[in-house]
Design an enzyme around this catalytic site. Sequence first.
Site, PDB file in Angstrom:
ATOM      1  N   ILE A  20       0.842  -1.210   0.000  1.00  0.00           N
ATOM      2  CA  ILE A  20       0.000   0.000   0.000  1.00  0.00           C
ATOM      3  C   ILE A  20       0.869   1.249   0.000  1.00  0.00           C
ATOM      4  O   ILE A  20       0.589   2.233  -0.695  1.00  0.00           O
ATOM      5  CB  ILE A  20      -0.964  -0.022   1.200  1.00  0.00           C
ATOM      6  N   SER A 144      -7.164  -0.582  10.318  1.00  0.00           N
ATOM      7  CA  SER A 144      -7.769  -1.718   9.619  1.00  0.00           C
ATOM      8  C   SER A 144      -9.196  -1.945  10.109  1.00  0.00           C
ATOM      9  O   SER A 144      -9.518  -1.688  11.266  1.00  0.00           O
ATOM     10  CB  SER A 144      -6.926  -2.971   9.898  1.00  0.00           C
ATOM     11  N   ALA A 145     -10.033  -2.460   9.235  1.00  0.00           N
ATOM     12  CA  ALA A 145     -11.433  -2.759   9.585  1.00  0.00           C
ATOM     13  C   ALA A 145     -11.509  -3.853  10.640  1.00  0.00           C
ATOM     14  O   ALA A 145     -12.551  -4.061  11.261  1.00  0.00           O
ATOM     15  CB  ALA A 145     -12.191  -3.199   8.338  1.00  0.00           C
ATOM     16  N   TYR A 172      -2.790  -8.929  16.172  1.00  0.00           N
ATOM     17  CA  TYR A 172      -2.649  -7.932  15.111  1.00  0.00           C
ATOM     18  C   TYR A 172      -3.777  -6.904  15.216  1.00  0.00           C
ATOM     19  O   TYR A 172      -3.544  -5.695  15.273  1.00  0.00           O
ATOM     20  CB  TYR A 172      -2.685  -8.595  13.719  1.00  0.00           C
ATOM     21  N   LYS A 176      -3.723  -2.787  16.262  1.00  0.00           N
ATOM     22  CA  LYS A 176      -4.239  -1.673  15.463  1.00  0.00           C
ATOM     23  C   LYS A 176      -5.179  -0.807  16.311  1.00  0.00           C
ATOM     24  O   LYS A 176      -5.111   0.425  16.292  1.00  0.00           O
ATOM     25  CB  LYS A 176      -4.996  -2.194  14.227  1.00  0.00           C
ATOM     26  N   PHE A 201     -10.538  -1.520   4.443  1.00  0.00           N
ATOM     27  CA  PHE A 201     -11.235  -2.804   4.371  1.00  0.00           C
ATOM     28  C   PHE A 201     -10.297  -3.779   3.675  1.00  0.00           C
ATOM     29  O   PHE A 201      -9.163  -3.928   4.193  1.00  0.00           O
ATOM     30  CB  PHE A 201     -12.639  -2.561   3.779  1.00  0.00           C
ATOM     31  N   ASN A 222      -3.794 -14.088   2.039  1.00  0.00           N
ATOM     32  CA  ASN A 222      -5.003 -13.406   1.584  1.00  0.00           C
ATOM     33  C   ASN A 222      -5.541 -14.003   0.282  1.00  0.00           C
ATOM     34  O   ASN A 222      -4.802 -14.568  -0.531  1.00  0.00           O
ATOM     35  CB  ASN A 222      -4.726 -11.900   1.397  1.00  0.00           C
ATOM     36  N   ASN A 239      -8.267 -23.184  -1.852  1.00  0.00           N
ATOM     37  CA  ASN A 239      -9.097 -23.731  -0.767  1.00  0.00           C
ATOM     38  C   ASN A 239     -10.081 -22.645  -0.363  1.00  0.00           C
ATOM     39  O   ASN A 239      -9.652 -21.539   0.017  1.00  0.00           O
ATOM     40  CB  ASN A 239      -8.228 -24.104   0.444  1.00  0.00           C
ATOM     41  N   ARG A 318     -11.928 -20.891   8.217  1.00  0.00           N
ATOM     42  CA  ARG A 318     -10.640 -20.547   8.846  1.00  0.00           C
ATOM     43  C   ARG A 318     -10.946 -19.923  10.197  1.00  0.00           C
ATOM     44  O   ARG A 318     -11.816 -19.031  10.282  1.00  0.00           O
ATOM     45  CB  ARG A 318      -9.877 -19.574   7.953  1.00  0.00           C
ATOM     46  N   ASP A 321     -12.254 -16.108  11.140  1.00  0.00           N
ATOM     47  CA  ASP A 321     -12.878 -15.389  10.021  1.00  0.00           C
ATOM     48  C   ASP A 321     -14.305 -14.985  10.374  1.00  0.00           C
ATOM     49  O   ASP A 321     -15.036 -15.742  11.007  1.00  0.00           O
ATOM     50  CB  ASP A 321     -12.939 -16.295   8.779  1.00  0.00           C
TER      51      ASP A 321
HETATM   52  C1  WQD Z   1     -10.934 -12.887   2.482  1.00  0.00           C
HETATM   53  C2  WQD Z   1     -11.980 -13.993   2.329  1.00  0.00           C
HETATM   54  C3  WQD Z   1     -11.557 -15.911   3.695  1.00  0.00           C
HETATM   55  C4  WQD Z   1      -7.847 -17.097   1.586  1.00  0.00           C
HETATM   56  C5  WQD Z   1      -7.202  -9.981   6.283  1.00  0.00           C
HETATM   57  C6  WQD Z   1      -6.782  -9.341   7.557  1.00  0.00           C
HETATM   58  C7  WQD Z   1      -7.071  -7.885   7.508  1.00  0.00           C
HETATM   59  C8  WQD Z   1      -6.404  -7.288   6.305  1.00  0.00           C
HETATM   60  C9  WQD Z   1      -6.869  -7.978   5.035  1.00  0.00           C
HETATM   61  C10 WQD Z   1      -4.307  -6.400   7.029  1.00  0.00           C
HETATM   62  C11 WQD Z   1     -12.375 -14.635   3.651  1.00  0.00           C
HETATM   63  C12 WQD Z   1     -11.456 -16.279   2.213  1.00  0.00           C
HETATM   64  C13 WQD Z   1      -8.995 -16.425   2.000  1.00  0.00           C
HETATM   65  C14 WQD Z   1      -7.959 -18.394   1.009  1.00  0.00           C
HETATM   66  C15 WQD Z   1     -10.349 -18.281   1.275  1.00  0.00           C
HETATM   67  N1  WQD Z   1      -4.989  -7.385   6.431  1.00  0.00           N
HETATM   68  N2  WQD Z   1     -10.216 -17.009   1.839  1.00  0.00           N
HETATM   69  N3  WQD Z   1      -9.202 -18.935   0.883  1.00  0.00           N
HETATM   70  O1  WQD Z   1      -9.280 -12.296   6.334  1.00  0.00           O
HETATM   71  O2  WQD Z   1     -10.835 -10.535   5.348  1.00  0.00           O
HETATM   72  O3  WQD Z   1      -8.598  -9.857   6.139  1.00  0.00           O
HETATM   73  O4  WQD Z   1      -6.568  -9.369   5.191  1.00  0.00           O
HETATM   74  O5  WQD Z   1      -4.719  -5.312   7.363  1.00  0.00           O
HETATM   75  O6  WQD Z   1      -6.579  -7.269   8.658  1.00  0.00           O
HETATM   76  O7  WQD Z   1      -7.550  -9.897   8.596  1.00  0.00           O
HETATM   77  O8  WQD Z   1      -8.800 -11.245   4.093  1.00  0.00           O
HETATM   78  O9  WQD Z   1      -8.074 -12.162   1.934  1.00  0.00           O
HETATM   79  O10 WQD Z   1      -7.477 -13.427   4.063  1.00  0.00           O
HETATM   80  O11 WQD Z   1      -9.849 -13.418   3.247  1.00  0.00           O
HETATM   81  O12 WQD Z   1     -11.460 -18.803   1.133  1.00  0.00           O
HETATM   82  O13 WQD Z   1      -6.950 -19.061   0.630  1.00  0.00           O
HETATM   83  O14 WQD Z   1     -11.420 -15.046   1.535  1.00  0.00           O
HETATM   84  O15 WQD Z   1     -12.212 -16.943   4.431  1.00  0.00           O
HETATM   85  O16 WQD Z   1     -13.758 -14.950   3.565  1.00  0.00           O
HETATM   86  P1  WQD Z   1      -9.460 -11.067   5.540  1.00  0.00           P
HETATM   87  P2  WQD Z   1      -8.465 -12.595   3.309  1.00  0.00           P
END
Ligand code: WQD
Length: 373
Positions: A20, A144-145, A172, A176, A201, A222, A239, A318, A321
């Site tokens: 970012i 962060s959200a 984490y 924040k 977000f 992510n 996955n 996970r 989540d």
């Molecule tokens: C998004 C969706 C997963 C990976 C995190 C941090 C947050 C910010 C952004 C730093 C969810 C699903 C994910 C995969 C999946 N980071 N997923 N398979 O968890 O919303 O946020 O990243 O600031 O603080 O918490 O993002 O991209 O990990 O997940 O199904 O291999 O994708 O379950 O629904 P998240 P994410």
Amino acid sequence: TLKFNAISNRGTVTGGAGFIGSHTVVELLEAGHHVTVIDDCSNTAPPARVGGIPPSLERVQQIVGPLMAKRLKFVLGDVTDPQDLDFAFGLKKKHAVIHFAGLKAVGESKEKPLSYYRVNQGGSVALLEAMERANCTNIIFSSSATVYQPAKTIDDLPLSEDSPTGGTTNPYARSKLHVEEILADACVANSNLSVVNLRYFNPVGAHESGLIGEDPRGIPNNLMPYVSQVAIGRRPHLNVFGSDYQTHDGTGMRDYIHVVDLAKGHLAAMRRFNSHTKSRGFESYNLGTGQGTSVLELVKAFREASGKEIPTVFTERRAGDVAWLWCAPNKALKDLDWKATRDISDMCRDMWRFQFRSMNPSGYVTDNSEERE
Ligand code: WQD
């Protein structure tokens, strides 16, 4: 528009070599700012030679061109180290700081909470003290959200800046939220301090040039980078973490925001630092699109953007989540005159171009080719 004086504004960007940060540095330079980046390069490739700049910032210079590239200075330094900070501030009087530097992996924070507290809280306190020494009173913080209380029902969405925070489930997210509280307390103690607290977000995508983007080391945590690596053939399948959420297709929903929209949100936040008016103290803004997108919807958009198959396997949820996370970005529109303009297909198209370019032999070699399986 932001009024620049002849020499324009000078800013310090901590963590500006990261995903970012680097996109924000592009926007700052293109808007006429002079920028000093301090980064320890713990999460991005370091300079190839002593006194050089990291590859990610070399590509920023490639994007903005030689004239603006001259306005970028780099300090290889640690945000928890007062000497490194004083050196970065010392180059020229700074108008504002944008603070990205910090540890940001949810899972890792559970294994190394002390590192997260030392860097995220400790680094922010060290930075505030360095700002006092440098007489710099304007800071934008990368929050962060995940500071928001997990929504119990879908009726709790969209989240506004007044939605309840806390109840977070990992070091984490706690770090924040605590840094937000530290910044708010610092504003109470120093009425000249102005803090714009940006709650991101889900930042995804890449600059349209394909030169900079999200390129995590090892296995991506992510969704977007993982999907992109499946598309390019680096991973066999995605996955999908859970298909029994109370959403229209059973998979988790998030408010994905294009990283360039997010970067422009930082430029817009600078508008709150008007030296002719009294400080506004501590203000929070949600930076999101206001649109929830499910995992399967994102996968479909990526298939269309890349023309590649994305095999998926449904697995357990996970831990930690939430089902839903999206915001109402009205306050940022009203106060910062900012709104996201790029949609999920723009995000997928730009991510794919970056992925393809960084993996393609005729492109450049990606910084993080080593694999930590
Ligand atoms: C998004 C969706 C997963 C990976 C995190 C941090 C947050 C910010 C952004 C730093 C969810 C699903 C994910 C995969 C999946 N980071 N997923 N398979 O968890 O919303 O946020 O990243 O600031 O603080 O918490 O993002 O991209 O990990 O997940 O199904 O291999 O994708 O379950 O629904 P998240 P994410």
